[in-house]
Scaffold this motif. Structure first.
Motif, PDB file in Angstrom:
ATOM      1  N   PRO A 179      -1.019  -5.099 -14.325  1.00  0.00           N
ATOM      2  CA  PRO A 179      -1.200  -3.918 -13.470  1.00  0.00           C
ATOM      3  C   PRO A 179       0.155  -3.358 -13.038  1.00  0.00           C
ATOM      4  CG  PRO A 179      -2.739  -5.640 -12.838  1.00  0.00           C
ATOM      5  CD  PRO A 179      -1.802  -6.252 -13.852  1.00  0.00           C
ATOM      6  N   ALA A 180       0.202  -2.041 -12.906  1.00  0.00           N
ATOM      7  CA  ALA A 180       1.485  -1.401 -12.609  1.00  0.00           C
ATOM      8  C   ALA A 180       1.463  -0.586 -11.327  1.00  0.00           C
ATOM      9  CB  ALA A 180       1.913  -0.513 -13.787  1.00  0.00           C
ATOM     10  N   ASP A 181       0.350  -0.649 -10.610  1.00  0.00           N
ATOM     11  CA  ASP A 181       0.376  -0.042  -9.266  1.00  0.00           C
ATOM     12  C   ASP A 181      -0.673  -0.720  -8.381  1.00  0.00           C
ATOM     13  OD1 ASP A 181      -2.126   1.201  -9.666  1.00  0.00           O
ATOM     14  OD2 ASP A 181      -1.220   3.151 -10.158  1.00  0.00           O
ATOM     15  N   ARG A 182      -0.683  -0.329  -7.134  1.00  0.00           N
ATOM     16  CA  ARG A 182      -1.541  -0.995  -6.155  1.00  0.00           C
ATOM     17  C   ARG A 182      -3.028  -0.908  -6.534  1.00  0.00           C
ATOM     18  NH1 ARG A 182      -1.481  -4.398  -1.439  1.00  0.00           N
ATOM     19  NH2 ARG A 182      -3.552  -4.133  -0.559  1.00  0.00           N
ATOM     20  N   ALA A 183      -3.450   0.275  -6.956  1.00  0.00           N
ATOM     21  CA  ALA A 183      -4.870   0.441  -7.271  1.00  0.00           C
ATOM     22  C   ALA A 183      -5.272  -0.446  -8.451  1.00  0.00           C
ATOM     23  CB  ALA A 183      -5.170   1.898  -7.591  1.00  0.00           C
ATOM     24  N   ALA A 184      -4.428  -0.506  -9.456  1.00  0.00           N
ATOM     25  CA  ALA A 184      -4.760  -1.282 -10.650  1.00  0.00           C
ATOM     26  C   ALA A 184      -4.774  -2.788 -10.343  1.00  0.00           C
ATOM     27  CB  ALA A 184      -3.764  -0.979 -11.760  1.00  0.00           C
ATOM     28  N   VAL A 185      -3.802  -3.248  -9.550  1.00  0.00           N
ATOM     29  CA  VAL A 185      -3.752  -4.691  -9.262  1.00  0.00           C
ATOM     30  C   VAL A 185      -4.938  -5.110  -8.407  1.00  0.00           C
ATOM     31  CG1 VAL A 185      -2.293  -4.681  -7.166  1.00  0.00           C
ATOM     32  CG2 VAL A 185      -2.130  -6.580  -8.805  1.00  0.00           C
ATOM     33  N   VAL A 186      -5.353  -4.218  -7.505  1.00  0.00           N
ATOM     34  CA  VAL A 186      -6.540  -4.501  -6.692  1.00  0.00           C
ATOM     35  C   VAL A 186      -7.785  -4.546  -7.575  1.00  0.00           C
ATOM     36  CG1 VAL A 186      -8.071  -3.499  -4.926  1.00  0.00           C
ATOM     37  CG2 VAL A 186      -5.598  -3.670  -4.494  1.00  0.00           C
ATOM     38  N   ALA A 187      -7.877  -3.596  -8.503  1.00  0.00           N
ATOM     39  CA  ALA A 187      -9.033  -3.579  -9.400  1.00  0.00           C
ATOM     40  C   ALA A 187      -9.093  -4.859 -10.235  1.00  0.00           C
ATOM     41  CB  ALA A 187      -8.970  -2.354 -10.315  1.00  0.00           C
ATOM     42  N   ALA A 188      -7.941  -5.245 -10.777  1.00  0.00           N
ATOM     43  CA  ALA A 188      -7.917  -6.434 -11.627  1.00  0.00           C
ATOM     44  C   ALA A 188      -8.224  -7.704 -10.830  1.00  0.00           C
ATOM     45  CB  ALA A 188      -6.555  -6.559 -12.311  1.00  0.00           C
ATOM     46  N   VAL A 202       0.853  -1.186   0.000  1.00  0.00           N
ATOM     47  CA  VAL A 202       0.000   0.000   0.000  1.00  0.00           C
ATOM     48  C   VAL A 202       0.893   1.242   0.000  1.00  0.00           C
ATOM     49  CG1 VAL A 202      -1.683   1.325   1.352  1.00  0.00           C
ATOM     50  CG2 VAL A 202      -1.905  -1.178   1.169  1.00  0.00           C
ATOM     51  N   PRO A 203       0.692   2.140  -0.937  1.00  0.00           N
ATOM     52  CA  PRO A 203       1.569   3.317  -1.018  1.00  0.00           C
ATOM     53  C   PRO A 203       1.404   4.237   0.182  1.00  0.00           C
ATOM     54  CG  PRO A 203       0.157   3.130  -2.978  1.00  0.00           C
ATOM     55  CD  PRO A 203      -0.322   2.113  -1.990  1.00  0.00           C
ATOM     56  N   HIS A 204       2.509   4.840   0.601  1.00  0.00           N
ATOM     57  CA  HIS A 204       2.419   5.817   1.690  1.00  0.00           C
ATOM     58  C   HIS A 204       2.567   7.247   1.169  1.00  0.00           C
ATOM     59  CE1 HIS A 204       6.751   5.715   1.312  1.00  0.00           C
ATOM     60  NE2 HIS A 204       6.754   4.419   1.589  1.00  0.00           N
ATOM     61  N   ASP A 227      -7.552  -4.818  -0.590  1.00  0.00           N
ATOM     62  CA  ASP A 227      -7.706  -5.989  -1.465  1.00  0.00           C
ATOM     63  C   ASP A 227      -8.988  -6.731  -1.108  1.00  0.00           C
ATOM     64  OD1 ASP A 227      -7.269  -8.017  -3.255  1.00  0.00           O
ATOM     65  OD2 ASP A 227      -5.709  -8.994  -2.063  1.00  0.00           O
ATOM     66  N   GLU A 228     -10.110  -6.111  -1.404  1.00  0.00           N
ATOM     67  CA  GLU A 228     -11.401  -6.704  -1.054  1.00  0.00           C
ATOM     68  C   GLU A 228     -12.355  -6.544  -2.220  1.00  0.00           C
ATOM     69  OE1 GLU A 228     -12.628  -4.370   2.254  1.00  0.00           O
ATOM     70  OE2 GLU A 228     -10.954  -5.055   3.508  1.00  0.00           O
ATOM     71  N   SER A 229     -13.053  -7.590  -2.501  1.00  0.00           N
ATOM     72  CA  SER A 229     -14.052  -7.515  -3.558  1.00  0.00           C
ATOM     73  C   SER A 229     -15.339  -6.932  -2.994  1.00  0.00           C
ATOM     74  CB  SER A 229     -14.295  -8.927  -4.087  1.00  0.00           C
ATOM     75  OG  SER A 229     -15.355  -8.890  -4.996  1.00  0.00           O
ATOM     76  N   THR A 230     -15.965  -6.007  -3.712  1.00  0.00           N
ATOM     77  CA  THR A 230     -17.199  -5.381  -3.218  1.00  0.00           C
ATOM     78  C   THR A 230     -18.426  -5.855  -3.982  1.00  0.00           C
ATOM     79  OG1 THR A 230     -17.035  -3.517  -4.744  1.00  0.00           O
ATOM     80  CG2 THR A 230     -15.940  -3.292  -2.598  1.00  0.00           C
ATOM     81  N   GLY A 231     -18.210  -6.364  -5.173  1.00  0.00           N
ATOM     82  CA  GLY A 231     -19.348  -6.790  -5.995  1.00  0.00           C
ATOM     83  C   GLY A 231     -20.121  -5.634  -6.602  1.00  0.00           C
ATOM     84  N   ASN A 232     -19.681  -4.391  -6.366  1.00  0.00           N
ATOM     85  CA  ASN A 232     -20.393  -3.236  -6.923  1.00  0.00           C
ATOM     86  C   ASN A 232     -20.041  -3.031  -8.393  1.00  0.00           C
ATOM     87  OD1 ASN A 232     -21.474  -2.643  -4.402  1.00  0.00           O
ATOM     88  ND2 ASN A 232     -19.700  -1.381  -3.838  1.00  0.00           N
ATOM     89  N   CYS A 233     -21.013  -2.436  -9.098  1.00  0.00           N
ATOM     90  CA  CYS A 233     -20.794  -2.105 -10.499  1.00  0.00           C
ATOM     91  C   CYS A 233     -21.267  -0.685 -10.771  1.00  0.00           C
ATOM     92  CB  CYS A 233     -21.627  -3.021 -11.398  1.00  0.00           C
ATOM     93  SG  CYS A 233     -20.831  -4.569 -11.753  1.00  0.00           S
ATOM     94  N   LEU A 234     -20.678  -0.058 -11.770  1.00  0.00           N
ATOM     95  CA  LEU A 234     -21.264   1.170 -12.287  1.00  0.00           C
ATOM     96  C   LEU A 234     -22.451   0.768 -13.162  1.00  0.00           C
ATOM     97  CD1 LEU A 234     -18.048   3.121 -13.338  1.00  0.00           C
ATOM     98  CD2 LEU A 234     -19.388   3.415 -11.244  1.00  0.00           C
TER      99      LEU A 234
END
Lengths: 251, 406
Positions: free
Chosen positions: B112-121, B55-57, B77-84
């Motif tokens: 993925p190349a950063d924390r947010a992207a890898v979590v999303a994927a 997680v980036p500081h 790193d949690e799945s929410t099941g939400n969608c747009l």
């Protein structure tokens, strides 16, 4: 008939060394159809007079009045002055990237007239005025003053004057940096505007050269922030022969 | 040769020029805050594994401008099941299907190349797949409108595939409110010509992090356009790479940040094959206290990428006091056998002389201001080439200026 009256005008500017008074009591009355040449050495305040009339925020009027047919010009914003009929032809016109000449001219004309010009006559008016100033039609598609040569910038200023038809035009060193051909073309444009609209002109210049093409009714010698001497066209001839030295040594 | 122009109000400019062909290598720093990257851009982590990205500081090179404290939910790193909410208009022949994340990985899509992207994927639950068939010549754009209704964290995952020699324009719009992180792959096959537009028209409180990977096929031509006007915090990382020679990548961006907005655009063009070109032009305006924009443009020309032609430009126009624009172009060159490589970055204040000039022609102040700002954006907007996007954008810019003058 309109009258632009400048009475005891004092103007200061903020500099690194503090507040400096540039205009120190200017009195001048210009009527429609008259050409007044303001001549003077560098630093005498000629351009400050031009900017103060137009309302540039850098200059502060500390006392005196400027009226146009009795209306208080100094109480007006810059755009209101232009809409009231005052035009400033600038010595150093400003580049406005991304805004085409044609869009700029139409926007300005619409602002001044209070309604958009009729398309057909407007397109013809622009075309004719550009042809009169020997400007390539392609010029209308270029961005305002961007990459213009010195001569193109001055022609563009006079083009605006011809199209916007002001009551009074202050032309600030329109002749500086022009070769003889360009000077003649620009002068013809001024003379056309004068003949067709009876505009009153305040022609600010350092040199007498332009006065061979635009005949002044009055010549005012500007020294040290005020008018030092006034006369007819013959005064310009005398300045041509003698220069400004006699005023400077007296001052 | 690298060209560098910097001029600047409230801006950090830190070009990091490296490589055997650059005589100024290592000597190119500008301000006290300057930090020349100590590693090649190619060395950044890319992985499908969340664990590979702590997680980036906020001190990391790629997060140092971003208010990471606001992003904890998108780093979890949690799945929410939400969608747009999806609304799409698909021209004939274009299909929208889905695949699993495993299948997506098997396509060889960039990682993925950063924390947010890898979590999303990892947590998207599946990948939406938009296919434009080979040789299709779309006369109408593909439109996908994604709307958030503030349902919490959303992980989005989209794969767009454009077949050989197809021509397509794809417009993905984002609006409403969400806390959204997306992983998007745009895979363009040989000879195809694609314009991809990502519109960020979010509500004031939305958060949007995105990684867009663009793969340019042989002789393909791809235009990626980011228009970011809305949202509280938007950060888009756009990465381009080439599969084979002859590819062209153009990245255009327009952003307008008001008080309370952080709008960040990072680009990485990875020239790894010969005879490809890239051109990046991003322009942004800022107004209001705390308005913050970040533009980082990294270009890497690898040793194999002979004949590369690349240029990137960022311009920022600061309309009011208190706004801050960071602009960081970086160029790494590993071969001298190139056509051209340059970048320019400049940030300036609104020019009062322009305002005076226009007003001295009778044009009222608000209209004069609009002309100047529209003029500033004109060059990049004209290049967008999608009329409906251009018109909406100009109308939106006018609206931004109107709101400011109230």
């Amino acid at each position: 008939m309109s009258t632009l009256t400048i009475t005891d005008l004092h103007v200061t500017v903020e500099t690194d060394q503090g507040t400096k008074e540039i205009l120190r009591g200017v009195n001048l009355t210009i009527n429609s159809g008259e050409v007044h040449a303001i001549m003077g050495p560098n630093g005498s305040g000629k351009s400050t007079l031009a900017y103060a009339i137009a309302g540039h925020p850098k200059y502060t009027v500390t006392s005196g009045t400027v009226t146009l047919d009795g209306e208080d010009v100094l109480a007006m914003s810059v755009d209101e002055r232009a809409r009231a009929g005052i035009f400033l032809g600038m010595q150093y016109p400003v580049e406005v990237p991304g805004v085409s000449v044609s869009n700029f001219l139409r926007t300005a004309k619409t602002a001044i007239e209070g309604e958009a010009p009729k398309l057909r006559t407007w397109v013809k008016d622009v075309k004719d005025a550009m042809a009169g100033l020997r400007m390539d039609p392609e010029f209308a598609n270029r961005n305002v003053n961007e990459g213009f040569s010195g001569g193109e910038k001055k022609r563009h200023e006079i083009l605006q004057m011809e199209l916007l038809k002001p009551k009074f035009a202050v032309l600030d060193e329109t002749d500086s940096g022009l070769d003889v051909d360009a000077l003649r073309i620009v002068s013809e444009g001024v003379n056309r505007a004068k003949a067709s609209t009876d505009v009153g002109i305040l022609l600010i210049t350092h040199y007498t050269r332009i006065l061979r093409y635009i005949t002044p009714d009055f010549v005012h010698v500007f020294v040290d922030g005020r008018i030092a001497e006034e006369g007819g066209p013959e005064l310009a001839d005398r300045l041509e022969a003698e220069g400004y030295d006699r005023f400077l040594t007296n001052a | 040769m690298p060209l560098l122009t910097t001029s600047d109000v409230g801006t950090d400019v830190h070009p990091g020029l490296k490589g055997p062909t650059d005589p100024t290598a290592g000597a190119h720093t500008h301000s006290a805050a300057t930090m020349v990257p100590d590693q090649s851009r190619a060395e950044r982590t890319q992985s499908y594994a969340v664990a590979d990205f702590p997680v980036p500081h906020g001190r990391e090179e790629d997060w140092r401008f971003t208010p990471v404290a606001e992003l904890a939910a998108l780093f979890a790193d949690e799945s929410t099941g939400n969608c747009l909410d999806w609304a799409e208009q698909l021209p004939q022949g274009v299909t929208l299907t889905s695949m699993s994340v495993q299948e997506w990985q098997a396509t060889g899509a960039p990682r993925p190349a950063d924390r947010a992207a890898v979590v999303a994927a990892a947590n998207s639950g599946g990948v939406a797949v938009l296919d434009v068939p080979a040789e299709a010549e779309l006369t109408e754009p593909v439109r996908i409108n994604l709307t958030g209704d503030d349902q919490g964290v959303v992980h989005g995952h989209l794969l767009v595939r454009v077949g050989r020699h197809a021509r397509a324009t794809i417009v993905v719009g984002h609006s409403g409110t969400s806390t959204y992180s997306e992983m998007l792959t745009l895979d363009v096959a040989d000879g195809a010509q694609v314009t991809f537009v990502s519109l960020q028209e979010w509500a004031d409180d939305a958060i949007h992090l995105g990684q867009h990977d663009v793969i340019v096929g042989r002789d393909a031509s791809v235009r990626h356009i980011a228009v970011t006007l809305g949202g509280h915090l938007v950060r888009l990382n756009t990465n381009a790479s080439y599969r084979a020679p002859g590819g062209s990548f153009e990245a255009l961006g327009v952003y307008f940040a008001d008080a309370g907005q952080h709008l960040e655009h990072r680009l990485f063009v990875d020239h790894g094959v010969p005879h490809c070109r890239s051109n990046v032009e991003y322009k942004g305006a800022l107004q209001g206290e705390t308005a913050h924009t970040v533009w980082v443009g990294d270009v890497l020309i690898r040793a194999a990428a002979e004949g590369t032609d690349t240029y990137e430009l960022n311009r920022n126009l600061i309309l009011t006091e208190g706004a801050r624009a960071d602009s960081v172009p970086n160029l790494e060159i590993e071969t001298g056998q190139i056509e051209g490589a340059g970048h320019a970055s400049a940030t300036g204040r609104f020019d009062d002389q322009q305002l005076f000039y226009l007003m001295a022609r009778g044009i009222p102040e608000d209209q004069a201001r609009r002309l100047v700002v529209r003029g500033f954006f004109a060059s990049v907007v004209a290049r967008i080439g999608v009329p409906e996007v251009q018109e909406r954008l100009m109308a939106a810019i006018d609206l931004e200026l109107e709101q400011a003058s109230v």
